[in-house]
Design an enzyme around this catalytic site. Structure first.
Site: not given
Length: 543
Positions: A426-427
């Site tokens: 998701h970063g």
């Protein structure tokens, strides 16, 4: 100009004002909304969209929301339909079908992300090179590449706003590359095992044949000169045939085949993740029926229903002046509803592109379930919420992270690595990291505690429903239903707490939320949920 009249008809009356006055936002508020100050007290007591009537909500919120949503989502469905018509109505050359996927997916991505599409294309190019040069460790090498690519782009190369916009598509492409790497490693391993087994069987057959030849010579010598001597017939060597798999993953896919998989218009914008085999199967004997169209229409209807709940109905039903826990539930519910919108639209886009065909009882049905809102809004446990949130991603994490880690290090590290991998995909978001790490701890405590209680009480009160319960007190028992209901209400409480920081009205949402934003939201709720789980962890340790 009359108050409330059309502002585009009388431009001449602005000529007497200077540019500085026109640039001041308060100029327009004071001039055309003179009763704003009188309404401030009334607005503070109502908050949200509560002061509006149902008619006004329909006219000023739902209608523009649906119009704008259809304008953008219609592009996805249109390009998916074009792709399917071009590749699945008549038999086309394989590379041409994959090329159509590349072109349509790239054009569609450029519509949504603009220049951000080059980050996607860069990852596709580097992923193909990594799969080509890394033998036997393609899965791990691809995972390392994706991790490094995300860190470099998010930290140094990309602008925060652009990267936040394209991060979801990057995650889907990353999942495809990693899964293909592990699948190719597994296919090579299976082929090697089959080859060794085939060699062993062939050697055994040769030895048996040699023995039979020696025995036949002995028998011929004994029967020489006899009238009724039997003739020995050599038995043919039977070689085992290996049926080819649906997709030959022992060879390196061609460039168009790989890029078509990564950039398929049915999954490149909203997802969901699909395996390489699922992608190649949509070109094999494609089928059309009216059920396909009906499924798409109903799925889109469900998607936009959740969009209106997120954007219009929730803020209208629960005003800003409500109790802080009602507001927390409202914000979390709005976030979940927006997730359902994206999930159902991703399901519709995938089906439009040709995914999700299943033959049941001789009848062709279409379904590609991405999320299960009923298991999230009325949950049995947080474990059930995690599984039902995104079924394709849950399948991906289980297959390529949990099982890979468990085979090497055991179940405990596998659970931790699963949530850690989800966070990285998701970063580098402090907000998502805080939520996912907390959720990992929550689910572990809940699963462990309920498993111990189910053994102590000999009752079906575990985090997951037991398919063949051999407990003394089963699901239908009144007190078992009550206990599971209480745990379900506790899970709803945790969801409101964990989801409160996904505030769609905050200006930080365009670049991603920070740690300070997350902690500030939880501080307003006195960290209650974390304290509750801490007590549950102590009880679990004592048991």
């Amino acid at each position: 100009m009359e108050v409330g009249g059309p502002v585009y008809q009388e431009y001449g009356e602005y000529e007497e004002y200077s540019e500085e006055e026109l640039a001041d936002p308060d100029f327009y508020v004071d001039r055309f909304y003179p009763r704003m100050e009188d309404d401030e007290e009334e607005m503070e007591t109502g908050g949200g969209l509560a002061p509006f009537s149902v008619t006004e909500i329909l006219e000023h919120c739902i209608e523009p929301t649906l119009t704008d949503g259809l304008k953008h989502m219609g592009k996805i469905l249109a390009w998916c339909l074009v792709f399917r018509l071009a590749t699945q109505t008549t038999k086309v050359v394989p590379w041409l079908g994959h090329a159509a996927s590349v072109v349509s997916g790239t054009v569609l991505a450029s519509h949504f992300f603009g220049g951000g599409v080059f980050y996607i294309l860069g990852l596709v190019m580097m992923g193909y090179i990594m799969l080509a040069v890394s033998n036997s460790v393609r899965g791990l090498a691809s995972a390392a590449l994706v991790l490094g690519y995300n860190i470099v782009c998010e930290t140094w190369l990309a602008e925060p706003m652009v990267w936040h916009m394209v991060r979801g598509a990057i995650m889907i492409v990353a999942m495809k590359i990693i899964s293909l790497g592990f699948d190719m490693d597994a296919a090579e391993k299976i082929e090697k095992e089959h080859s060794e087994k085939e060699n062993q069987e062939e050697n055994a057959n040769m030895e048996n044949l040699e023995e039979k030849r020696k025995n036949s010579k002995t028998v011929n010598i004994k029967n020489r000169g006899k009238k009724n001597g039997k003739k020995i017939v050599e038995e043919p060597v039977i070689k085992s045939e290996i049926k080819p798999a649906e997709s030959d993953l022992t060879r390196m896919p061609g460039w168009f085949e790989f890029a078509g998989y990564c950039l398929c218009p049915g999954t490149v914008i909203l997802g969901p993740w699909v395996s390489f085999t699922e992608y190649t199967n949509i070109f094999k004997e494609p089928r059309w029926n009216i059920t396909w169209l009906v499924k798409i229409l109903f799925t889109v209807m469900f998607a936009f229903m959740f969009l209106t709940i997120s954007t219009c109905w929730n803020p209208w039903l629960i005003p800003d002046s409500g109790w802080k826990w009602w507001l927390a539930y409202r914000d979390a519910m709005s976030f979940r509803a927006s997730h359902y919108f994206v999930s159902f639209m991703s399901e519709a886009s995938a089906i439009t592109a040709g995914f999700g065909a299943h033959v049941v009882g001789g009848q062709l049905l279409w379904h590609f379930t991405v999320t299960q809102p009923h298991n999230i809004e009325v949950p049995r446990s947080l474990v059930e919420v995690v599984v039902s949130w995104n079924l394709p991603m849950h399948r991906w994490l289980k297959q390529y992270v949990f099982k890979q880690t468990r085979s090497r290090f055991g179940p405990g590290p596998a659970v931790l690595m699963t949530y850690f991998a989800s966070t990285l995909l998701h970063g580098l978001s402090g907000q998502l990291a805080a939520v996912l790490i907390s959720l990992g701890f929550y689910t572990w405590v809940e699963h462990s505690l309920r498993d111990k209680l189910s053994h102590i009480m000999d009752a079906s009160i575990g985090a997951r429903r037991e398919a063949d319960s051999r407990r003394k007190h089963r699901e239908g028992s009144a007190w078992v239903i009550l206990v599971n209901l209480l745990f379900g209400l506790l899970a709803m409480f945790h969801l409101a707490y964990l989801g409160v920081m996904f505030d769609q009205s905050s200006p930080e949402q365009v670049t991603g939320y920070s740690w300070s934003h997350t902690l500030a939201k939880w501080k307003r709720l006195d960290y209650t949920s974390h304290w509750v789980v801490g007590v549950m962890a102590i009880i679990n340790w004592l048991l």
